[in-house]
Design a protein around this motif. Structure first.
Motif, PDB file in Angstrom:
ATOM      1  N   CYS A 177      -9.674 -48.133  30.120  1.00  0.00           N
ATOM      2  CA  CYS A 177     -11.038 -48.425  30.551  1.00  0.00           C
ATOM      3  C   CYS A 177     -11.183 -48.033  32.018  1.00  0.00           C
ATOM      4  O   CYS A 177     -10.382 -48.456  32.857  1.00  0.00           O
ATOM      5  N   ASN A 191     -13.209 -49.109  34.060  1.00  0.00           N
ATOM      6  CA  ASN A 191     -13.481 -50.309  34.858  1.00  0.00           C
ATOM      7  C   ASN A 191     -12.201 -51.054  35.222  1.00  0.00           C
ATOM      8  O   ASN A 191     -12.234 -51.975  36.040  1.00  0.00           O
ATOM      9  N   ASN A 192     -11.075 -50.661  34.643  1.00  0.00           N
ATOM     10  CA  ASN A 192      -9.793 -51.310  34.878  1.00  0.00           C
ATOM     11  C   ASN A 192      -8.945 -50.543  35.891  1.00  0.00           C
ATOM     12  O   ASN A 192      -7.833 -50.927  36.198  1.00  0.00           O
ATOM     13  N   CYS A 218      -9.952 -57.191  30.752  1.00  0.00           N
ATOM     14  CA  CYS A 218     -10.058 -56.094  31.714  1.00  0.00           C
ATOM     15  C   CYS A 218     -10.199 -56.637  33.138  1.00  0.00           C
ATOM     16  O   CYS A 218      -9.676 -56.050  34.081  1.00  0.00           O
ATOM     17  N   ALA A 219     -10.889 -57.743  33.290  1.00  0.00           N
ATOM     18  CA  ALA A 219     -11.100 -58.336  34.612  1.00  0.00           C
ATOM     19  C   ALA A 219      -9.855 -59.070  35.117  1.00  0.00           C
ATOM     20  O   ALA A 219      -9.729 -59.301  36.313  1.00  0.00           O
ATOM     21  N   GLY A 237     -14.836 -52.838  25.584  1.00  0.00           N
ATOM     22  CA  GLY A 237     -15.263 -54.093  24.968  1.00  0.00           C
ATOM     23  C   GLY A 237     -14.279 -55.242  25.118  1.00  0.00           C
ATOM     24  O   GLY A 237     -14.379 -56.232  24.407  1.00  0.00           O
ATOM     25  N   HIS A 238     -13.330 -55.107  26.014  1.00  0.00           N
ATOM     26  CA  HIS A 238     -12.354 -56.170  26.286  1.00  0.00           C
ATOM     27  C   HIS A 238     -12.544 -56.657  27.718  1.00  0.00           C
ATOM     28  O   HIS A 238     -11.593 -56.762  28.496  1.00  0.00           O
ATOM     29  N   CYS A 239     -13.786 -56.980  28.063  1.00  0.00           N
ATOM     30  CA  CYS A 239     -14.165 -57.240  29.456  1.00  0.00           C
ATOM     31  C   CYS A 239     -13.416 -58.412  30.073  1.00  0.00           C
ATOM     32  O   CYS A 239     -13.044 -58.350  31.245  1.00  0.00           O
ATOM     33  N   GLY A 240     -13.184 -59.475  29.317  1.00  0.00           N
ATOM     34  CA  GLY A 240     -12.452 -60.618  29.856  1.00  0.00           C
ATOM     35  C   GLY A 240     -11.048 -60.241  30.272  1.00  0.00           C
ATOM     36  O   GLY A 240     -10.606 -60.547  31.382  1.00  0.00           O
ATOM     37  N   CYS A 256     -16.113 -48.210  28.753  1.00  0.00           N
ATOM     38  CA  CYS A 256     -15.914 -49.633  28.443  1.00  0.00           C
ATOM     39  C   CYS A 256     -15.294 -49.708  27.054  1.00  0.00           C
ATOM     40  O   CYS A 256     -15.720 -49.007  26.142  1.00  0.00           O
TER      41      CYS A 256
END
Length: 75
Positions: free
Chosen positions: A9, A11-12, A43-44, A38-41, A36
């Motif tokens: 990702c 964003n990661n 990923c953060a 879809g593993h945002c939690g 993205c």
């Protein structure tokens, strides 16, 4: 034997996954960079990747690298 596609990702990238993706691509792994996954939690929280629809998480980039290589060997 074909190596699996490894998804990262964008964003990661703050966790160093961009460098890891480049290193793995130079070793002939097939790499996909997604805007993205879809593993945002997760990923953060730390470095992540997805191989064959399986999420791989780690506490640091070296651990992620080792887990990716282990998963690729079992494919």
């Amino acid at each position: 034997m074909d190596k699996p596609v490894i998804h990262f990702c964008e964003n990661n990238f703050g966790f160093g996954t961009d460098d890891l993706a480049g290193n793995l691509e130079n070793e002939d792994f097939e790499i996909e960079i997604d805007p993205c996954m879809g593993h945002c939690g997760e990923c953060a929280e730390g470095p992540i990747a997805v191989i064959n629809d399986v999420l791989i998480t780690a506490d640091d980039i070296d651990e992620l690298d080792a887990k990716i290589r282990q998963a690729a060997e079992t494919e």
